[in-house]
Design an enzyme around this catalytic site. Structure first.
Site, PDB file in Angstrom:
ATOM      1  NE  ARG A 171      33.309  33.734 -23.847  1.00  0.00           N
ATOM      2  CZ  ARG A 171      33.651  34.525 -24.819  1.00  0.00           C
ATOM      3  NH1 ARG A 171      32.766  35.008 -25.352  1.00  0.00           N
ATOM      4  NH2 ARG A 171      34.878  34.733 -25.044  1.00  0.00           N
ATOM      5  NE  ARG A 175      37.803  21.007 -29.618  1.00  0.00           N
ATOM      6  CZ  ARG A 175      38.682  21.772 -29.327  1.00  0.00           C
ATOM      7  NH1 ARG A 175      39.621  21.665 -28.515  1.00  0.00           N
ATOM      8  NH2 ARG A 175      38.477  22.835 -29.711  1.00  0.00           N
ATOM      9  NE  ARG A 248      33.433  40.749 -12.237  1.00  0.00           N
ATOM     10  CZ  ARG A 248      33.445  40.914 -10.852  1.00  0.00           C
ATOM     11  NH1 ARG A 248      32.754  41.772  -9.864  1.00  0.00           N
ATOM     12  NH2 ARG A 248      34.705  40.234 -10.253  1.00  0.00           N
ATOM     13  NE  ARG A 279      42.312  35.884 -18.779  1.00  0.00           N
ATOM     14  CZ  ARG A 279      41.504  35.753 -19.618  1.00  0.00           C
ATOM     15  NH1 ARG A 279      41.170  34.674 -20.094  1.00  0.00           N
ATOM     16  NH2 ARG A 279      40.645  36.821 -20.028  1.00  0.00           N
ATOM     17  CD  GLU A 305      43.651  39.005 -17.627  1.00  0.00           C
ATOM     18  OE1 GLU A 305      42.545  38.499 -17.589  1.00  0.00           O
ATOM     19  OE2 GLU A 305      44.375  38.804 -18.760  1.00  0.00           O
ATOM     20  CE1 TYR A 353      33.333  37.578 -22.945  1.00  0.00           C
ATOM     21  CE2 TYR A 353      32.095  36.240 -21.620  1.00  0.00           C
ATOM     22  CZ  TYR A 353      33.296  36.420 -21.989  1.00  0.00           C
ATOM     23  OH  TYR A 353      34.151  35.905 -21.578  1.00  0.00           O
ATOM     24  CG  ASP A 355      34.454  35.968 -28.708  1.00  0.00           C
ATOM     25  OD1 ASP A 355      34.770  36.360 -27.593  1.00  0.00           O
ATOM     26  OD2 ASP A 355      33.985  34.499 -29.150  1.00  0.00           O
TER      27      ASP A 355
HETATM   28  N1  UDP Z   1      36.012  29.629 -17.376  1.00  0.00           N
HETATM   29  C1  UDP Z   1      36.231  28.555 -16.306  1.00  0.00           C
HETATM   30  N2  UDP Z   1      37.591  28.182 -16.011  1.00  0.00           N
HETATM   31  C2  UDP Z   1      38.598  28.645 -17.005  1.00  0.00           C
HETATM   32  C3  UDP Z   1      38.178  29.380 -17.925  1.00  0.00           C
HETATM   33  C4  UDP Z   1      37.101  29.851 -18.188  1.00  0.00           C
HETATM   34  O1  UDP Z   1      35.236  28.333 -15.690  1.00  0.00           O
HETATM   35  O2  UDP Z   1      39.660  28.071 -16.511  1.00  0.00           O
HETATM   36  C5  UDP Z   1      34.661  30.014 -17.723  1.00  0.00           C
HETATM   37  C6  UDP Z   1      34.419  31.260 -16.523  1.00  0.00           C
HETATM   38  O3  UDP Z   1      33.004  31.253 -16.250  1.00  0.00           O
HETATM   39  C7  UDP Z   1      34.670  32.397 -18.012  1.00  0.00           C
HETATM   40  C8  UDP Z   1      33.905  31.598 -19.207  1.00  0.00           C
HETATM   41  O4  UDP Z   1      34.471  30.250 -18.968  1.00  0.00           O
HETATM   42  O5  UDP Z   1      33.931  33.674 -17.641  1.00  0.00           O
HETATM   43  C9  UDP Z   1      34.529  32.078 -20.439  1.00  0.00           C
HETATM   44  O6  UDP Z   1      35.824  32.025 -20.480  1.00  0.00           O
HETATM   45  P1  UDP Z   1      36.555  32.911 -21.664  1.00  0.00           P
HETATM   46  O7  UDP Z   1      37.987  32.108 -21.708  1.00  0.00           O
HETATM   47  O8  UDP Z   1      35.982  32.755 -23.091  1.00  0.00           O
HETATM   48  O9  UDP Z   1      36.843  34.283 -21.069  1.00  0.00           O
HETATM   49  P2  UDP Z   1      37.412  35.451 -21.832  1.00  0.00           P
HETATM   50  O10 UDP Z   1      38.825  34.989 -22.213  1.00  0.00           O
HETATM   51  O11 UDP Z   1      36.559  36.161 -22.640  1.00  0.00           O
HETATM   52  O12 UDP Z   1      37.795  36.250 -20.489  1.00  0.00           O
END
Ligand code: UDP
Length: 371
Positions: A171, A175, A248, A279, A305, A353, A355
């Site tokens: 996801r 870059r 989850r 976060r 969270e 999952y 979006d």
């Molecule tokens: N992820 C990570 N570190 C980060 C942010 C995301 O390892 O700082 C990984 C983690 O496994 C997460 C996945 O990337 O479940 C997808 O992140 P995304 O931000 O897409 O998750 P969402 O916003 O849907 O919770």
């Protein structure tokens, strides 16, 4: 029967389906067990700030049809998601890009960054990644995996990275450019005035009943409509008769501060294993710290969270798409396919999952077929 459609759940799937069906001249009743519309995109105004009550939702898409569709109901601002990762006090740019690589390794050119990743990938011996850990290391190397991925992912999913599917980490963009935009999307933004207002506009003219638990009154409610559009958890629909799917859940600790700036960014990820939250969201930055008149807001609201395993009674947020759960979902899907006059749609009913833009795209497609 009084209605063509009974839509169970007023989140983005339900609202899109209801809006399209209503516009096509169908009679629609939307019900939701919560006391408010909009499902998990619900925003609530606190001190002029639209608080994302069920976690941060940043709309982004490459789908022009979906973008144009939603723009009928909301004006989107130009918010671009650029989260910061905090690893034990070291700050890194996300997603993984030249700023991240420079901070991590001191490299300054794309060639140097690519060489560093390649060196670490080679040393790990991974050629054909079979799980999230291997996928992450082959994409960005071991240093970034250890500092920015492992801890966060294990907190977020409550599972070892070796036991998680690799698609989750895909996801995130990687870059070799100086670009902190978290998404590879042509269109991105937050609805001005909040998501609740957008969903309210989508449901304009549609009958909505709140605080109604479909599964509790299923027999009576089913009699009201020719077709049910169900957006709740698929296993709950069938009374968990094949067993529980795993989800989850997330708990939010929300705090209001009498100061204008807490962390200087909408999202800061705590990527170490020890910090108990995943976060912190500072909601005002989704709208640049200003109210709708463009005035600076004097206060701020943050949400920490905490991720946990779902248990009955909790809110499900993320399906756990590992092998075990995918196999169980496939069994539920067979039951769903055999269910007459019921459409199963959305993150919970399809155990996927998704979006937000994918949800809207799916609902638009389904509604075309249904009508
Ligand atoms: N992820 C990570 N570190 C980060 C942010 C995301 O390892 O700082 C990984 C983690 O496994 C997460 C996945 O990337 O479940 C997808 O992140 P995304 O931000 O897409 O998750 P969402 O916003 O849907 O919770």
């Amino acid at each position: 029967m009084k209605y063509n459609y009974l839509v169970v759940g007023s989140g983005l799937y339900g609202a899109t389906f209801a809006q399209r069906a209503h516009a096509a001249g169908k009679s629609v009743l939307v019900i939701d067990k919560r006391p408010h519309i909009a499902g998990n995109v619900y925003t609530e105004r606190v001190e002029g700030i639209n608080v994302h009550k069920y976690g941060a939702h940043i709309f982004h898409t490459n789908n022009k049809t979906v973008w144009n569709y939603l723009n009928q109901f909301a004006e989107f601002n130009r918010f671009t998601n650029s989260p910061v990762a905090n690893y034990k006090g070291e700050l890194y740019s996300l997603p993984f890009n030249m700023y991240t690589f420079n901070k991590m390794w001191g490299v300054t050119t794309p060639e140097e960054a690519a060489a560093k990743i390649e060196e670490q990938r080679k040393a790990s011996g991974i050629t054909n990644p079979r799980n999230l850990e291997e996928q992450a290391i082959s994409l960005v190397g071991t240093d970034i995996y250890q500092k920015l991925i492992k801890g966060y992912t294990e907190k977020q999913w409550g599972r070892d990275c070796k036991d998680l599917p690799s698609f989750i980490i895909k996801r995130l963009p990687v870059r070799l450019t100086f670009d902190n935009n978290y998404f590879n999307a042509l269109y991105q933004g937050i609805p001005v005035g909040g998501y609740t207002k957008m969903v309210e506009n989508m449901l304009d003219g549609v009958e909505v009943r709140l605080g109604v638990d479909y599964l509790e009154y299923k027999a009576e409610l089913d009699k009201l409509a020719e077709t049910v559009v169900y957006t709740g958890p698929i296993d709950a629909y069938f009374g968990y008769k094949l067993g529980y799917l795993e989800y989850r859940s997330v708990r939010f600790e929300t705090e209001l501060f009498d100061k204008p700036n807490f962390q200087g960014n909408a999202a800061v990820n705590y990527t170490d294993r020890e910090t108990p939250w995943t976060r912190i969201i500072e909601h005002k930055w989704f709208e640049f710290g200003k109210d709708e008149q463009g005035n600076d807001l004097p206060k701020t609201v943050i949400s920490r969270e905490y991720s946990s395993e779902w248990k009955p009674g909790d809110e499900p947020y993320y399906p756990v798409n590992d092998e075990k759960n995918s196999a169980l979902y496939a069994e539920y899907k067979k039951l769903a396919d055999a269910e007459k006059n019921v459409v199963f749609g959305g993150r919970l009913a399809e155990y996927k999952y998704y979006d937000m833009d994918q949800i809207v795209a799916e609902a638009l497609k389904k509604c075309l077929v249904a009508n």
